[in-house]
Enzyme design. Sequence first.
Site, short mmCIF file in Angstrom:
data_model
loop_
_atom_site.label_atom_id
_atom_site.label_comp_id
_atom_site.label_asym_id
_atom_site.label_seq_id
_atom_site.Cartn_x
_atom_site.Cartn_y
_atom_site.Cartn_z
N THR A 80 -97.16 -4.97 -48.46
CA THR A 80 -97.33 -3.36 -49.23
C THR A 80 -98.26 -2.04 -48.80
O THR A 80 -97.73 -1.05 -49.01
CB THR A 80 -97.50 -3.21 -50.74
OG1 THR A 80 -96.21 -4.54 -51.45
CG2 THR A 80 -97.68 -2.14 -51.92
N ASP A 150 -93.08 -10.05 -45.29
CA ASP A 150 -93.40 -9.15 -47.12
C ASP A 150 -94.03 -10.97 -47.10
O ASP A 150 -93.44 -11.93 -46.44
CB ASP A 150 -91.98 -9.75 -47.55
CG ASP A 150 -92.48 -9.83 -49.01
OD1 ASP A 150 -93.30 -10.39 -49.63
OD2 ASP A 150 -91.68 -8.05 -49.58
N SER A 151 -95.08 -10.82 -48.23
CA SER A 151 -95.88 -12.58 -47.91
C SER A 151 -94.70 -13.45 -48.29
O SER A 151 -95.55 -14.22 -48.27
CB SER A 151 -97.17 -11.96 -48.57
OG SER A 151 -96.72 -11.62 -50.12
N THR A 182 -99.52 -9.35 -51.83
CA THR A 182 -100.25 -9.94 -52.42
C THR A 182 -100.12 -11.19 -53.04
O THR A 182 -100.28 -11.40 -53.82
CB THR A 182 -100.66 -8.71 -53.06
OG1 THR A 182 -99.41 -8.36 -54.04
CG2 THR A 182 -101.28 -7.68 -53.24
N ASP A 183 -98.41 -11.25 -53.69
CA ASP A 183 -97.56 -12.35 -53.86
C ASP A 183 -98.05 -13.33 -53.61
O ASP A 183 -97.90 -14.52 -54.20
CB ASP A 183 -96.49 -12.36 -53.48
CG ASP A 183 -95.93 -10.46 -54.52
OD1 ASP A 183 -96.28 -10.37 -55.03
OD2 ASP A 183 -94.53 -10.78 -54.77
#
Length: 654
Positions: A80, A150-151, A182-183
């Site tokens: 993000t 994206d994580s 962050t995920d």
Amino acid sequence: MVPFGGTLEKILIREMLKLKQHFNSQVEDEAFRIGVPEPGTVLAGCLTSSRILPAVNADSPSDTTHFVESRVLVLYTGGTIGMMKNDQGALAPVPYQLEHKLRSFPHLHDKECADRIYRNPFGNSPLILPATEERKRIVYCVYEYEPLLDSCNMTMEEYRQLALDLERCYQHFDGFVILHGTDTLAYTASALSFMLQDLGKPVVLTGSQIPIFETRSDGRDNFLGALIMAGNYVIPEVTIFFNNKLFRGNRTTKINPHDFEAFDSPNLPPLATVGITIKVESSLIFKPTSIRRFSVHSQLCQNLSVIRVFPSMALKAFQNSLAPPCEGVVLHTYGSGNMPNNRPDLLEALKDANDRGVIILNITQCHKGGTGAAAYATGQALLRNGVIPGSDMTPETAISKLSYVLSKSEWPMEMKKQKLMESLRGELTKYEVAGPSSNLVFITAIGKSLGLTTSQELEHLREAILPCILNSATQIAEVSHVQDIIDQGADPSTSDYDLRTPIHIAASEGNLRMVEMLLQKGARIHEKDRNGHTALQNAIDFGHLDVVKLLIQAGAHLPLTSNEIGLMLCTAALRDDIRQLQALELCGVDMTTPDITGRNALHVAVLAEHQTVIEFLKARNLHLDVPDKLGMKPSDLATMIEQRTFVMGGKRIN
């Protein structure tokens, strides 16, 4: 992800080194003009550090010309923090925008300082953090992986790539920041904490809940804090910086997807807290006791499963999670490590899996606390069937540690099980019988004599006098006495006013036994004093070869540019200091490295007429016919100063 390497790696490292190279070039023209006058003038004018490097004013961090630098590499994986809204209004990663945007943020890049130092018309020089209250200015550059992920799409292969890239650049930077979604950030931090073996430098992961490009964003503060922690504090762990707190990476879990306070470390307080001041909890920093160099374990076992116990769970589903090719299971149980003991079918399935060599690691479903000695019959049933208690590890860490341990093919099965119960990277709490109080008795006595009574007052007293006491003891006392002070709670890396730690003192004194004890107690070898010197540099300066060997064995290296190494070689030759030259050789230094004028140590040895140094250098392939930037060779210098006793190839120079 495309690996960090090749031409781009060389460009980034070269750009990071330009800062000091530029300082050197400011006196290069003057060095050319000096020429070769009288020998004494050459030695005094060209080879002193005050002429080669400008003075650094460590007390004036706002000085934009001269400052003590700390080099940080930022690895941007995605997430993000670097996203922007697309045409549909959804957040999506945008390649090659992050660094460009960072250059426009005045609190993340000092453009005026960078322009003055680099004078790079292409605008691709490293970024410089504006001055803060910290002693060092952060000089950093950003490497962006391709594609940005994206994580949720991060895998063990990406962990491996990150670890190998950190290893490749380890000696060129003082600290590292990884920008990450962050995920799964806690998963990556946990995995890296095990893969990066004998880590001696800070690796800080961070991200954000709102993109850094937005007007209102937590990304800027998170990134700024991560840079400061990586560049100014030697916390040799994989950590997570988020919302003004620095957590141990393998103790952290994501707790909220909609709040700036997205992460928590339920069973360990933050290692540092950022407010008006930065408070580092030195006693919490993990202190390794091995004397080994940094290395990367790049393989992880993927044949794992996770079983969360719940009431009335079906046997078939339970057995499927334990079936081949499964090699390890993380079992989430109730409370302090319990599951039904009135389900013999489930317990039998666990026993069968254990007999087949499947390692089963038991952690609690609770947010805080952990599994340990079974106080209930329901927990004892698991122990009897070979299940290993995982203490208070987070789910992310339990998976990462089990994957790491299973991949260690050199460890037999019993050792793997034992390692899972040990704290390898500070990932779990070892509950032991309380020993003597860690509060130093004499600190309490001094406090009492001064009328200090509260714990806060005693802590301030401790912080004020302990560094001086420990450093003085390191210099004059027996090893056992210093060890006693550390065993009573003193930080082996505490620093005095000049930022010198006990290992700086011991290395300067050549006290090999003291250095070894400090390393075994977790002393940090990459700490720098007020002059930017490490313990290894102190040992080299005084020619303590045994200490140099030990520090190198522990992972120390010279964080210097080629010009600085050339200056050290020339200075040692000027001083007729064979031991310092030998110490530099032990560090793997290329003995032919020149200084900023192009002169190498042999030029200086000839001018100084140090015959022993001349023979030492000639034996290491330094040749008399190598010219400096003025075209002068050592043989020319010998002739010019009429050094008739100098022997070259068996012939006298007349």
